[in-house]
Every structure is written in C-alpha cells, then in structure tokens.
Scaffold this motif. Structure first.
Motif, PDB file in Angstrom:
ATOM      1  N   LEU A   1       0.821  -1.213   0.000  1.00 18.02           N
ATOM      2  CA  LEU A   1       0.000   0.000   0.000  1.00 18.02           C
ATOM      3  C   LEU A   1       0.853   1.260   0.000  1.00 18.02           C
ATOM      4  N   THR A   2       0.525   2.170  -0.906  1.00 14.02           N
ATOM      5  CA  THR A   2       1.152   3.490  -0.914  1.00 14.02           C
ATOM      6  C   THR A   2       0.132   4.569  -0.550  1.00 14.02           C
ATOM      7  N   TYR A   3      -1.141   4.299  -0.758  1.00 14.33           N
ATOM      8  CA  TYR A   3      -2.210   5.256  -0.484  1.00 14.33           C
ATOM      9  C   TYR A   3      -3.266   4.575   0.374  1.00 14.33           C
ATOM     10  N   LEU A   4      -3.555   5.163   1.538  1.00 18.18           N
ATOM     11  CA  LEU A   4      -4.559   4.606   2.442  1.00 18.18           C
ATOM     12  C   LEU A   4      -5.450   5.738   2.941  1.00 18.18           C
ATOM     13  N   ASN A   5      -6.713   5.693   2.548  1.00 17.37           N
ATOM     14  CA  ASN A   5      -7.667   6.716   2.963  1.00 17.37           C
ATOM     15  C   ASN A   5      -8.786   6.043   3.749  1.00 17.37           C
ATOM     16  N   LEU A   6      -8.801   6.304   5.048  1.00 18.59           N
ATOM     17  CA  LEU A   6      -9.845   5.792   5.930  1.00 18.59           C
ATOM     18  C   LEU A   6     -10.629   6.940   6.556  1.00 18.59           C
ATOM     19  N   SER A   7     -10.627   8.105   5.901  1.00 21.81           N
ATOM     20  CA  SER A   7     -11.286   9.274   6.477  1.00 21.81           C
ATOM     21  C   SER A   7     -12.795   9.081   6.568  1.00 21.81           C
TER      22      SER A   7
END
Length: 155
Positions: free
Chosen positions: A74-80
C-alpha cells in the motif's frame, strides 16, 4: 455497488488493475458499506494492492484491524470519515511504502506517539485531524524526510 462474478474483476467499478491483471486499487468511498471490516478477510490478502480508499463508509466504531498491515504494498490509504474508533494499530508502522495516509474524521482515541513514525520514510501526506488522539506529536513524525503535509488540528 454491485459486482458481477461472471465478469473480470478488473472491469468492476472502484477496482483498478495493472497490465498483468493484478488488483492494485480499490475505491469503495461513499459506498454503503457497514459492519465489521474483520469479516473481509480476503482484503488483507491482496498483496499487490497499492491504493485503498474506504472514505465515508460506515464501520460503526470498530477498530482498524492490525491485519491491514499485511497489505505491505500500500502506498495510499484513505480511511477518512469511515467510522473507525479506538487505537490506530501500531502495525501501521510496518507499512513502509505508504506515501499518503488519511485517518481524519474518525473516533481514534489513543496516543499519537504509539505509532513508530520513523519507519514510514516515504510518507508525504498525513492527515490525522478531527479525532480524539492524545499526547504530543512525536518528533519522529516531523523528521520524516519526505513529509510535505501534516494536518493535525483538532486531534
């Protein structure tokens, strides 16, 4: 969202694949997903996954599973705004390829210093705002060589 099992998963909405057909991106933001993410065991075995966006889903106060760190590519993780709560698993520290991380608008309540930020050397973008994180911002976070944006207001 409806995915048809009879079609190539690379053609599904929210899915990105590379030239070899590896599953590299999953964007489920704004989908009506709820419940416990632990029940999605296959998610944690997507070894080629580079981008995961679960923003604005509804995990109803569950914790981020530590198994998320198994997705080491993973390089991008968006859990907003995904409804997560509790502590951010320290295993996030092992995700050395992360470039962008967005944990904003959740209900995280642990100390921000529990993460070993110094292992996230590729991190450029970190958004931790609008949580209930406590403690001071660790010096190691400010010393990350690639970090360009840190949103930390209203932790």
């Amino acid at each position: 969202m409806q995915w048809r099992q009879s079609t190539d998963c690379c053609d599904w909405s929210g899915v990105d694949c590379d030239e070899a057909g590896h599953f590299i991106g999953l964007d489920l933001s704004t989908e009506s997903i709820s419940g416990d993410i632990e029940n999605v065991a296959s998610l944690f075995s997507l070894h080629y996954l580079r981008s995961l966006n679960l923003a604005r889903t509804s995990f109803n106060g569950t914790q981020i599973p530590s198994k998320l760190a198994n997705i080491s590519s993973l390089t991008y993780l968006n859990l907003s705004d995904a409804g997560f709560a509790g502590q951010i698993p320290v295993q996030i520290s092992s995700m050395a390829r992360l470039v962008a991380l967005d944990f904003s608008f959740n209900q995280f309540s642990d100390s921000i210093s529990s993460i070993r930020w110094e292992h996230l050397l590729n991190l450029v973008y970190a958004v931790l705002s609008d949580n209930s994180l406590n403690g001071s911002i660790p010096r190691s976070l400010f010393e990350l060589p690639m970090l360009q944006l840190l949103e930390k207001y209203a932790l």
